[in-house]
Design a protein around this motif. Structure first.
Motif, PDB file in Angstrom:
ATOM      1  N   SER A   1       0.563   6.741  -2.352  1.00 10.84           N
ATOM      2  CA  SER A   1      -0.421   7.486  -3.142  1.00 10.84           C
ATOM      3  C   SER A   1      -1.428   6.532  -3.775  1.00 10.84           C
ATOM      4  O   SER A   1      -2.603   6.872  -3.918  1.00 10.84           O
ATOM      5  CB  SER A   1       0.256   8.355  -4.192  1.00 10.84           C
ATOM      6  OG  SER A   1       0.956   7.574  -5.127  1.00 10.84           O
ATOM      7  N   GLU A   2      -0.999   5.337  -4.100  1.00 13.71           N
ATOM      8  CA  GLU A   2      -1.922   4.330  -4.633  1.00 13.71           C
ATOM      9  C   GLU A   2      -2.909   3.890  -3.548  1.00 13.71           C
ATOM     10  O   GLU A   2      -4.103   3.761  -3.801  1.00 13.71           O
ATOM     11  CB  GLU A   2      -1.114   3.126  -5.130  1.00 13.71           C
ATOM     12  CG  GLU A   2      -1.926   2.092  -5.866  1.00 13.71           C
ATOM     13  CD  GLU A   2      -1.046   0.978  -6.402  1.00 13.71           C
ATOM     14  OE1 GLU A   2      -1.324  -0.182  -6.066  1.00 13.71           O
ATOM     15  OE2 GLU A   2      -0.091   1.278  -7.142  1.00 13.71           O
ATOM     16  N   LYS A   3      -2.420   3.677  -2.328  1.00 12.02           N
ATOM     17  CA  LYS A   3      -3.291   3.276  -1.217  1.00 12.02           C
ATOM     18  C   LYS A   3      -4.274   4.383  -0.839  1.00 12.02           C
ATOM     19  O   LYS A   3      -5.388   4.105  -0.397  1.00 12.02           O
ATOM     20  CB  LYS A   3      -2.451   2.930   0.012  1.00 12.02           C
ATOM     21  CG  LYS A   3      -1.701   1.637  -0.070  1.00 12.02           C
ATOM     22  CD  LYS A   3      -0.913   1.417   1.218  1.00 12.02           C
ATOM     23  CE  LYS A   3      -0.110   0.150   1.199  1.00 12.02           C
ATOM     24  NZ  LYS A   3       0.678  -0.021   2.443  1.00 12.02           N
ATOM     25  N   LEU A   4      -3.860   5.633  -0.997  1.00 12.21           N
ATOM     26  CA  LEU A   4      -4.679   6.760  -0.560  1.00 12.21           C
ATOM     27  C   LEU A   4      -5.840   7.093  -1.491  1.00 12.21           C
ATOM     28  O   LEU A   4      -6.727   7.860  -1.109  1.00 12.21           O
ATOM     29  CB  LEU A   4      -3.790   7.995  -0.378  1.00 12.21           C
ATOM     30  CG  LEU A   4      -2.901   7.967   0.861  1.00 12.21           C
ATOM     31  CD1 LEU A   4      -1.837   9.051   0.782  1.00 12.21           C
ATOM     32  CD2 LEU A   4      -3.729   8.114   2.125  1.00 12.21           C
ATOM     33  N   LYS A   5      -5.845   6.506  -2.692  1.00 14.53           N
ATOM     34  CA  LYS A   5      -6.949   6.774  -3.623  1.00 14.53           C
ATOM     35  C   LYS A   5      -8.267   6.354  -2.985  1.00 14.53           C
ATOM     36  O   LYS A   5      -8.405   5.254  -2.472  1.00 14.53           O
ATOM     37  CB  LYS A   5      -6.754   6.000  -4.930  1.00 14.53           C
ATOM     38  CG  LYS A   5      -5.671   6.555  -5.804  1.00 14.53           C
ATOM     39  CD  LYS A   5      -5.559   5.758  -7.083  1.00 14.53           C
ATOM     40  CE  LYS A   5      -4.347   6.198  -7.877  1.00 14.53           C
ATOM     41  NZ  LYS A   5      -4.082   5.303  -8.987  1.00 14.53           N
ATOM     42  N   ASP A   6      -9.242   7.240  -3.004  1.00  9.90           N
ATOM     43  CA  ASP A   6     -10.595   6.968  -2.499  1.00  9.90           C
ATOM     44  C   ASP A   6     -10.601   6.490  -1.054  1.00  9.90           C
ATOM     45  O   ASP A   6     -11.427   5.667  -0.668  1.00  9.90           O
ATOM     46  CB  ASP A   6     -11.306   5.940  -3.389  1.00  9.90           C
ATOM     47  CG  ASP A   6     -11.388   6.386  -4.832  1.00  9.90           C
ATOM     48  OD1 ASP A   6     -11.637   7.588  -5.050  1.00  9.90           O
ATOM     49  OD2 ASP A   6     -11.182   5.557  -5.728  1.00  9.90           O
ATOM     50  N   ASN A   7      -9.698   7.004  -0.225  1.00 13.99           N
ATOM     51  CA  ASN A   7      -9.683   6.579   1.175  1.00 13.99           C
ATOM     52  C   ASN A   7     -10.857   7.200   1.922  1.00 13.99           C
ATOM     53  O   ASN A   7     -11.328   8.276   1.562  1.00 13.99           O
ATOM     54  CB  ASN A   7      -8.324   6.888   1.825  1.00 13.99           C
ATOM     55  CG  ASN A   7      -8.182   8.321   2.254  1.00 13.99           C
ATOM     56  OD1 ASN A   7      -8.811   8.753   3.213  1.00 13.99           O
ATOM     57  ND2 ASN A   7      -7.343   9.067   1.561  1.00 13.99           N
ATOM     58  N   PRO A   8     -11.354   6.535   2.970  1.00 17.27           N
ATOM     59  CA  PRO A   8     -12.555   7.014   3.676  1.00 17.27           C
ATOM     60  C   PRO A   8     -12.325   8.206   4.592  1.00 17.27           C
ATOM     61  O   PRO A   8     -13.285   8.725   5.159  1.00 17.27           O
ATOM     62  CB  PRO A   8     -12.968   5.784   4.496  1.00 17.27           C
ATOM     63  CG  PRO A   8     -11.695   5.048   4.732  1.00 17.27           C
ATOM     64  CD  PRO A   8     -10.876   5.259   3.486  1.00 17.27           C
ATOM     65  N   TYR A   9     -11.096   8.650   4.740  1.00 19.95           N
ATOM     66  CA  TYR A   9     -10.792   9.743   5.657  1.00 19.95           C
ATOM     67  C   TYR A   9     -10.994  11.119   5.047  1.00 19.95           C
ATOM     68  O   TYR A   9     -11.007  12.113   5.761  1.00 19.95           O
ATOM     69  CB  TYR A   9      -9.357   9.613   6.187  1.00 19.95           C
ATOM     70  CG  TYR A   9      -9.186   8.428   7.111  1.00 19.95           C
ATOM     71  CD1 TYR A   9      -9.435   8.543   8.471  1.00 19.95           C
ATOM     72  CD2 TYR A   9      -8.786   7.195   6.620  1.00 19.95           C
ATOM     73  CE1 TYR A   9      -9.288   7.463   9.322  1.00 19.95           C
ATOM     74  CE2 TYR A   9      -8.642   6.102   7.463  1.00 19.95           C
ATOM     75  CZ  TYR A   9      -8.890   6.247   8.817  1.00 19.95           C
ATOM     76  OH  TYR A   9      -8.751   5.167   9.649  1.00 19.95           O
ATOM     77  N   GLY A  10     -11.086  11.194   3.729  1.00 19.40           N
ATOM     78  CA  GLY A  10     -11.307  12.470   3.086  1.00 19.40           C
ATOM     79  C   GLY A  10     -10.081  13.369   3.056  1.00 19.40           C
ATOM     80  O   GLY A  10     -10.194  14.553   2.794  1.00 19.40           O
ATOM     81  N   THR A  11      -8.927  12.819   3.351  1.00 23.08           N
ATOM     82  CA  THR A  11      -7.667  13.572   3.306  1.00 23.08           C
ATOM     83  C   THR A  11      -6.536  12.601   3.002  1.00 23.08           C
ATOM     84  O   THR A  11      -6.652  11.405   3.286  1.00 23.08           O
ATOM     85  CB  THR A  11      -7.384  14.299   4.640  1.00 23.08           C
ATOM     86  OG1 THR A  11      -6.153  15.022   4.514  1.00 23.08           O
ATOM     87  CG2 THR A  11      -7.267  13.335   5.799  1.00 23.08           C
ATOM     88  N   ASN A  12      -5.466  13.131   2.445  1.00 23.75           N
ATOM     89  CA  ASN A  12      -4.280  12.310   2.204  1.00 23.75           C
ATOM     90  C   ASN A  12      -3.217  12.567   3.265  1.00 23.75           C
ATOM     91  O   ASN A  12      -2.146  11.975   3.224  1.00 23.75           O
ATOM     92  CB  ASN A  12      -3.708  12.579   0.810  1.00 23.75           C
ATOM     93  CG  ASN A  12      -4.598  12.019  -0.268  1.00 23.75           C
ATOM     94  OD1 ASN A  12      -5.445  11.175  -0.016  1.00 23.75           O
ATOM     95  ND2 ASN A  12      -4.410  12.490  -1.481  1.00 23.75           N
ATOM     96  N   ASP A  13      -3.524  13.435   4.206  1.00 22.45           N
ATOM     97  CA  ASP A  13      -2.593  13.765   5.276  1.00 22.45           C
ATOM     98  C   ASP A  13      -2.843  12.814   6.452  1.00 22.45           C
ATOM     99  O   ASP A  13      -3.455  13.187   7.454  1.00 22.45           O
ATOM    100  CB  ASP A  13      -2.784  15.223   5.701  1.00 22.45           C
ATOM    101  CG  ASP A  13      -1.750  15.659   6.725  1.00 22.45           C
ATOM    102  OD1 ASP A  13      -0.658  15.064   6.767  1.00 22.45           O
ATOM    103  OD2 ASP A  13      -2.044  16.599   7.493  1.00 22.45           O
ATOM    104  N   LEU A  14      -2.382  11.576   6.298  1.00 23.52           N
ATOM    105  CA  LEU A  14      -2.612  10.531   7.293  1.00 23.52           C
ATOM    106  C   LEU A  14      -1.295   9.986   7.811  1.00 23.52           C
ATOM    107  O   LEU A  14      -0.283  10.013   7.115  1.00 23.52           O
ATOM    108  CB  LEU A  14      -3.411   9.377   6.672  1.00 23.52           C
ATOM    109  CG  LEU A  14      -4.798   9.710   6.141  1.00 23.52           C
ATOM    110  CD1 LEU A  14      -5.375   8.525   5.383  1.00 23.52           C
ATOM    111  CD2 LEU A  14      -5.729  10.112   7.277  1.00 23.52           C
ATOM    112  N   ASN A  15      -1.329   9.471   9.019  1.00 22.07           N
ATOM    113  CA  ASN A  15      -0.165   8.792   9.579  1.00 22.07           C
ATOM    114  C   ASN A  15       0.111   7.525   8.784  1.00 22.07           C
ATOM    115  O   ASN A  15      -0.822   6.893   8.265  1.00 22.07           O
ATOM    116  CB  ASN A  15      -0.416   8.433  11.046  1.00 22.07           C
ATOM    117  CG  ASN A  15      -0.440   9.649  11.938  1.00 22.07           C
ATOM    118  OD1 ASN A  15       0.605  10.218  12.222  1.00 22.07           O
ATOM    119  ND2 ASN A  15      -1.625  10.055  12.364  1.00 22.07           N
TER     120      ASN A  15
END
Length: 156
Positions: A27-41
């Motif tokens: 969840s820390e890594k997913l903050k402001d990720n460029p994919y626009g979703t937290n549902d990532l592999n």
């Protein structure tokens, strides 16, 4: 029997702790990720902070750039591809040195987009100009081949 139950409970608690720590880290890594979703592999999550994967582009944005007619380098990769993992850290410094913007599209997350561009293997780099594919470089090419592609095709 009682000892077995205690050992089992300790093992379950250890696994629960590992899962909780992994989720917190993700969840820390997913903050402001460029994919626009937290549902990532997980393999994509692991690359979010990697300096060689900071030019992520979403499929619609790539299509828009290509349709604009400007020269566009599209780099199609998978975070699970061993050839991508070895090639990207070699290719990106060359692109940076030459001042070339490489738009990175993750085909693991956006597989249909890879199909739309005829991607049959990763890594694949395609140069588009005037809305059309001009040239492509497939596989983990040697440094000289990558430089030649950038110089002869992209910077021509």
């Amino acid at each position: 029997m009682k000892k077995l139950a205690i050992v089992g409970a300790v093992i379950v608690l250890l696994f629960a702790a590992i899962i909780a720590l992994t989720n917190m880290k993700n969840s820390e890594k997913l903050k402001d990720n460029p994919y626009g979703t937290n549902d990532l592999n997980q393999s994509t999550i692991d690359l979010l902070k990697d300096e060689n994967y900071q030019n992520i582009i979403l499929p619609d944005a790539l299509a828009e750039k290509i349709e604009s007619g400007e020269g566009v380098v599209g780099y199609f990769f998978s975070p699970e591809c061993m050839h991508c993992k070895s090639y990207t850290p070699k290719m990106m410094p060359i692109a940076d040195e030459l001042g070339i913007q490489v738009n990175q599209l993750n085909v693991l997350e956006f597989g249909d987009t890879g199909d739309a561009y005829g991607i049959t293997a990763t890594p694949t780099m395609i140069y588009f100009e005037n809305g059309e594919e001009v040239a492509r470089l497939e596989g983990a090419a040697p440094e000289e081949t990558t430089r030649q592609f950038f110089n002869d095709v992209v910077l021509k």
